[in-house]
Design an enzyme around this catalytic site. Sequence first.
Site, PDB file in Angstrom:
ATOM      1  CB  CYS A  78      -0.987   0.057   1.127  1.00  0.00           C
ATOM      2  SG  CYS A  78      -1.700   1.539   1.469  1.00  0.00           S
ATOM      3  CB  CYS A  81       0.379   1.933   4.171  1.00  0.00           C
ATOM      4  SG  CYS A  81      -1.353   1.347   3.710  1.00  0.00           S
TER       5      CYS A  81
END
Length: 322
Positions: A78, A81
């Site tokens: 991700c 993230c």
Amino acid sequence: MQPRNMSMSGVVDLAAVKAAGEAKQKAEQARAEAVRRGAPPAAAGRLVFDADEAGFEADVLQRSAEVPVVIDFWADWCEPCKQLGPLLERLAAEYAGRFVLAKVDVEANQLLFQQFGVQSIPAVFAVVAGQALPLFQGAAPEAQIRQVLDQLVQVAEQRFGIVGAPVSAEAPEEGEPEPEQPVGPYDEALGLAHEALDKGDLGGAVQAYKNVLADDPAHPEAKLGLAQAELLQRVQGVDPRAVRKAAADAPGDVQAQIAAADLDLVGGHVEDAFGRLIDTVRRTAGEDRNAARVRLLELFEVIGADDPRVSAARTALSRALF
């Protein structure tokens, strides 16, 4: 060393507090010495930690009874993230103990991912007093995140009475003097507390312990002594039969259950005291639930965190709250 007209049978003996406190002080001094030698501060390391399904109850749920726990759901693939994670870690250090950050890898913890109802990542939740609160989703701007964290800290304090302990995660720069540490031991002040207890002067003992804690908030003997002296002060002069009858006649009366729990503990019935308050937490909500939870945490201080009965009760409390 206890008031002659009170009984602490079965509870930690006030006369033994000093020995236990000195042992804890030595451990604290050893940790401080390790920091001076260059080891990282243990407290700073606990501001951010990895959480998983196996340790979630102890690491997050139980801990949330003492400090708000922010949960960062992330994954290695991700990209957002990778931007949000370091920002949250920096803010955890900046907020210095007003919340702690638990990082959950969703790939390795699918059950937590499902239980929190996460739709996409990054997703950030909080747990306060065992209750899950959604905060935001996606890589939000820093200003917005700060606003959310400020609100979280405020809600934790005002609604649940939970205030994270201030922790400094920053080491002094090279050449900069280290902050002064409180000077101890506090033999004179603690002696006054013990003397007051021997005379039955619980108010004097409470004030003497508070004087030590004003200078050294983490002093183990003073913390334990204060918790026990305040407990004795609360039960002094009460009619045990009337208190127990009130609790039996009105199971839903939170203050009656709290008063009975104090008597349980003074009488040495530790599990009964803890169980009574945990049941009260389970049955109530709002301010009533918080009052029972706060008193339970106070009774934990009387017995001491290392006691296995406290560990078991913390687990039961987290289950009752969550």
